[in-house]
Design a protein around this motif. Structure first.
Motif, mmCIF file in Angstrom:
data_model
loop_
_atom_site.group_PDB
_atom_site.id
_atom_site.type_symbol
_atom_site.label_atom_id
_atom_site.label_comp_id
_atom_site.label_asym_id
_atom_site.label_seq_id
_atom_site.Cartn_x
_atom_site.Cartn_y
_atom_site.Cartn_z
ATOM 1 N N LEU A 120 2.560 -6.456 5.315
ATOM 2 C CA LEU A 120 1.265 -6.430 4.644
ATOM 3 C C LEU A 120 1.456 -6.223 3.144
ATOM 4 O O LEU A 120 0.736 -6.814 2.332
ATOM 5 C CB LEU A 120 0.370 -5.349 5.239
ATOM 6 C CG LEU A 120 -1.073 -5.306 4.751
ATOM 7 C CD1 LEU A 120 -1.774 -6.652 4.921
ATOM 8 C CD2 LEU A 120 -1.841 -4.218 5.477
ATOM 9 N N ALA A 121 2.440 -5.412 2.760
ATOM 10 C CA ALA A 121 2.731 -5.203 1.341
ATOM 11 C C ALA A 121 3.097 -6.518 0.663
ATOM 12 O O ALA A 121 2.745 -6.748 -0.497
ATOM 13 C CB ALA A 121 3.866 -4.191 1.177
ATOM 14 N N GLU A 122 3.779 -7.393 1.381
ATOM 15 C CA GLU A 122 4.137 -8.694 0.810
ATOM 16 C C GLU A 122 2.895 -9.535 0.543
ATOM 17 O O GLU A 122 2.841 -10.258 -0.450
ATOM 18 C CB GLU A 122 5.118 -9.417 1.721
ATOM 19 C CG GLU A 122 6.488 -8.760 1.721
ATOM 20 C CD GLU A 122 7.515 -9.506 2.545
ATOM 21 O OE1 GLU A 122 7.315 -10.706 2.837
ATOM 22 O OE2 GLU A 122 8.523 -8.887 2.894
ATOM 23 N N PHE A 123 1.903 -9.441 1.403
ATOM 24 C CA PHE A 123 0.654 -10.165 1.161
ATOM 25 C C PHE A 123 -0.076 -9.592 -0.053
ATOM 26 O O PHE A 123 -0.707 -10.321 -0.800
ATOM 27 C CB PHE A 123 -0.276 -10.091 2.376
ATOM 28 C CG PHE A 123 0.076 -11.035 3.482
ATOM 29 C CD1 PHE A 123 -0.110 -12.401 3.335
ATOM 30 C CD2 PHE A 123 0.576 -10.559 4.675
ATOM 31 C CE1 PHE A 123 0.197 -13.282 4.352
ATOM 32 C CE2 PHE A 123 0.891 -11.424 5.711
ATOM 33 C CZ PHE A 123 0.707 -12.788 5.545
ATOM 34 N N TRP A 124 -0.041 -8.284 -0.209
ATOM 35 C CA TRP A 124 -0.813 -7.619 -1.257
ATOM 36 C C TRP A 124 -0.051 -7.457 -2.555
ATOM 37 O O TRP A 124 -0.557 -6.883 -3.508
ATOM 38 C CB TRP A 124 -1.306 -6.264 -0.762
ATOM 39 C CG TRP A 124 -2.411 -6.386 0.227
ATOM 40 C CD1 TRP A 124 -3.067 -7.513 0.600
ATOM 41 C CD2 TRP A 124 -3.000 -5.331 0.976
ATOM 42 N NE1 TRP A 124 -4.016 -7.237 1.553
ATOM 43 C CE2 TRP A 124 -4.005 -5.897 1.799
ATOM 44 C CE3 TRP A 124 -2.783 -3.968 1.048
ATOM 45 C CZ2 TRP A 124 -4.782 -5.153 2.652
ATOM 46 C CZ3 TRP A 124 -3.556 -3.221 1.913
ATOM 47 C CH2 TRP A 124 -4.546 -3.811 2.702
ATOM 48 N N GLY A 125 1.150 -7.932 -2.580
ATOM 49 C CA GLY A 125 1.955 -7.811 -3.791
ATOM 50 C C GLY A 125 2.615 -6.454 -3.824
ATOM 51 O O GLY A 125 2.021 -5.450 -3.473
ATOM 52 N N PHE A 126 3.855 -6.436 -4.203
ATOM 53 C CA PHE A 126 4.567 -5.171 -4.302
ATOM 54 C C PHE A 126 5.741 -5.348 -5.240
ATOM 55 O O PHE A 126 6.063 -6.454 -5.654
ATOM 56 C CB PHE A 126 5.055 -4.677 -2.930
ATOM 57 C CG PHE A 126 6.197 -5.462 -2.350
ATOM 58 C CD1 PHE A 126 7.501 -5.098 -2.605
ATOM 59 C CD2 PHE A 126 5.967 -6.569 -1.557
ATOM 60 C CE1 PHE A 126 8.564 -5.820 -2.072
ATOM 61 C CE2 PHE A 126 7.011 -7.289 -1.017
ATOM 62 C CZ PHE A 126 8.312 -6.919 -1.285
ATOM 63 N N ASP A 127 6.345 -4.225 -5.526
ATOM 64 C CA ASP A 127 7.557 -4.178 -6.322
ATOM 65 C C ASP A 127 7.343 -4.671 -7.752
ATOM 66 O O ASP A 127 8.252 -5.162 -8.385
ATOM 67 C CB ASP A 127 8.683 -4.955 -5.642
ATOM 68 C CG ASP A 127 10.025 -4.301 -5.904
ATOM 69 O OD1 ASP A 127 10.050 -3.246 -6.559
ATOM 70 O OD2 ASP A 127 11.041 -4.855 -5.477
ATOM 71 N N ARG A 128 6.100 -4.558 -8.200
ATOM 72 C CA ARG A 128 5.773 -4.823 -9.600
ATOM 73 C C ARG A 128 5.127 -3.562 -10.138
ATOM 74 O O ARG A 128 4.687 -2.708 -9.393
ATOM 75 C CB ARG A 128 4.798 -5.997 -9.714
ATOM 76 C CG ARG A 128 5.368 -7.301 -9.207
ATOM 77 C CD ARG A 128 4.433 -8.474 -9.503
ATOM 78 N NE ARG A 128 3.044 -8.212 -9.201
ATOM 79 C CZ ARG A 128 2.411 -8.631 -8.102
ATOM 80 N NH1 ARG A 128 3.050 -9.310 -7.194
ATOM 81 N NH2 ARG A 128 1.149 -8.368 -7.912
ATOM 82 N N ARG A 129 5.052 -3.460 -11.414
ATOM 83 C CA ARG A 129 4.492 -2.255 -12.013
ATOM 84 C C ARG A 129 3.082 -2.472 -12.560
ATOM 85 O O ARG A 129 2.537 -1.603 -13.211
ATOM 86 C CB ARG A 129 5.405 -1.746 -13.124
ATOM 87 C CG ARG A 129 6.710 -1.230 -12.573
ATOM 88 C CD ARG A 129 7.541 -0.611 -13.677
ATOM 89 N NE ARG A 129 8.787 -0.108 -13.161
ATOM 90 C CZ ARG A 129 8.983 1.153 -12.783
ATOM 91 N NH1 ARG A 129 8.036 2.022 -12.867
ATOM 92 N NH2 ARG A 129 10.155 1.520 -12.326
#
Length: 146
Positions: free
Chosen positions: A85-94
């Motif tokens: 789900l994190a991949e759908f919502w975007g992650f690992d960016r600031r």
């Protein structure tokens, strides 16, 4: 209380699973999770990412129910669903657009780290793989959650 009416009847075969899951039946909760994960994978294979995201959110709901019983395998699956789900919502960016994805990913790291610390090999493998592909700020956020 309604009598004789099943408000989920339109869902067909899923209606009795929902009823059993709501009563705390872990096998029904796992079935709901499996169905949602399969629906998510099917949507992704069609490149229908909007539907995939919806099914991932549903899988998170079912996975949280199943994991609430305390079995480690269910917690590992919850961490996997949170990561997806994190991949759908975007992650690992600031940037602000990734806040939800970063929180879900940090929660997954926290779950896996706790399990790995208690000797769960699947969690240890997963946390090591995440260490190779996830930025340190996610691990820092996980420490804040813990």
């Amino acid at each position: 209380m309604m009598t004789g009416i099943d408000p989920n009847a339109a869902l067909g075969d899923l209606a009795p699973i929902i009823k059993r899951a709501a009563a705390g039946d872990i096998e029904a909760q796992r079935m709901g999770r499996s169905f949602a994960i399969q629906d998510m994978a099917d949507a992704e294979s069609r490149r229908d990412y909007a539907m995939g995201q919806g099914h991932a959110a549903e899988a998170m709901f079912w996975a949280r129910l199943a994991a609430s019983h305390g079995f480690e395998d269910d917690a590992v699956i919850l961490a996997a669903v949170l990561t997806q789900l994190a991949e759908f919502w975007g992650f690992d960016r600031r940037d602000d657009s990734a806040d939800w994805g970063n929180l879900l990913l940090a929660e997954a790291v926290t779950i896996l780290d706790d399990l790995a610390a208690n000797g769960n090999e699947a969690a240890a493998t997963a946390i090591n793989e995440m260490g190779a592909r996830v930025s340190p700020h996610i691990f820092q956020k996980a420490k804040e959650i813990a």
